[in-house]
Design a protein around this motif. Sequence first.
Motif, mmCIF file in Angstrom:
data_model
loop_
_atom_site.group_PDB
_atom_site.id
_atom_site.type_symbol
_atom_site.label_atom_id
_atom_site.label_comp_id
_atom_site.label_asym_id
_atom_site.label_seq_id
_atom_site.Cartn_x
_atom_site.Cartn_y
_atom_site.Cartn_z
ATOM 1 N N UNK A 6 -4.994 -14.511 0.441
ATOM 2 C CA UNK A 6 -4.169 -14.688 1.646
ATOM 3 C C UNK A 6 -2.949 -13.758 1.601
ATOM 4 N N UNK A 7 -2.511 -13.320 2.755
ATOM 5 C CA UNK A 7 -1.390 -12.365 2.847
ATOM 6 C C UNK A 7 -0.157 -12.872 2.107
ATOM 7 N N UNK A 8 0.115 -14.166 2.219
ATOM 8 C CA UNK A 8 1.350 -14.692 1.612
ATOM 9 C C UNK A 8 1.314 -14.680 0.086
ATOM 10 N N UNK A 9 0.154 -14.470 -0.520
ATOM 11 C CA UNK A 9 0.087 -14.411 -1.980
ATOM 12 C C UNK A 9 0.008 -12.970 -2.493
ATOM 13 N N UNK A 10 0.160 -12.016 -1.601
ATOM 14 C CA UNK A 10 0.077 -10.608 -1.975
ATOM 15 C C UNK A 10 1.481 -10.000 -2.073
ATOM 16 N N UNK A 11 1.538 -8.714 -2.411
ATOM 17 C CA UNK A 11 2.827 -8.041 -2.576
ATOM 18 C C UNK A 11 3.032 -6.982 -1.493
ATOM 19 N N UNK A 12 4.280 -6.581 -1.342
ATOM 20 C CA UNK A 12 4.621 -5.530 -0.373
ATOM 21 C C UNK A 12 3.848 -4.254 -0.680
ATOM 22 N N UNK A 13 3.700 -3.915 -1.965
ATOM 23 C CA UNK A 13 2.994 -2.706 -2.363
ATOM 24 C C UNK A 13 1.520 -2.715 -1.995
ATOM 25 N N UNK A 14 0.919 -3.895 -1.912
ATOM 26 C CA UNK A 14 -0.491 -3.990 -1.541
ATOM 27 C C UNK A 14 -0.701 -3.775 -0.045
ATOM 28 N N UNK A 15 0.271 -4.155 0.764
ATOM 29 C CA UNK A 15 0.107 -4.111 2.218
ATOM 30 C C UNK A 15 0.800 -2.933 2.891
ATOM 31 N N UNK A 16 1.718 -2.291 2.197
ATOM 32 C CA UNK A 16 2.545 -1.248 2.824
ATOM 33 C C UNK A 16 1.729 -0.041 3.266
ATOM 34 N N UNK A 17 2.298 0.701 4.198
ATOM 35 C CA UNK A 17 1.757 1.987 4.615
ATOM 36 C C UNK A 17 2.330 3.041 3.686
#
Length: 172
Positions: A6-17
């Motif tokens: 789930x998105x809330x268990x991930x990090x900024x580095x995993x989702x960032x552009x």
Amino acid sequence: MNTDAPAESRTAGELMTRDLLVIAASESALMAWELMSKAGVHHLPVADDEGAFLGVLDAQTVAARWSASGPLHARRPVTGLLPDRPPRAVRPGTPVPEAARAMLDAGADYVAVTDEAGGLVGLLTARDLMAAIAGVRREAAPPSGGIPSLYRMEPVLPRQTPRHPDGGLPPD
């Protein structure tokens, strides 16, 4: 990276552009507007001549703080459009809920993701968060050694039609 988490268990580095269009601080406000328009981006990081991260221009700020009336305003440096406060930033390992709070606290739809030295490594945007929540898998650009891609675009000015000395168009 667990893209099924789930998105809330991930990090900024995993989702960032990571693949960013960056503008040099010495460029004009007009160039920033052109870059944003031509590339279809809403966020434009600004770097100095050595590549140090100075802040992010967003389309809303450019529209609100820049007047295109006259050549002096068009040539105004992009640094004059940056917010007066230092850019809000998180680290790549920052949990997504904390990064989202940083965005809310700053009243922005993005937050810069920087390394320990303050170098820009990516941007986490509201669009990145929505894509993760919706389960949309995006092709992530491979890490580039901590430095985002720097693209430079030159303006293409309309060709001037030569005029005859009396002010009319030259004969064919």
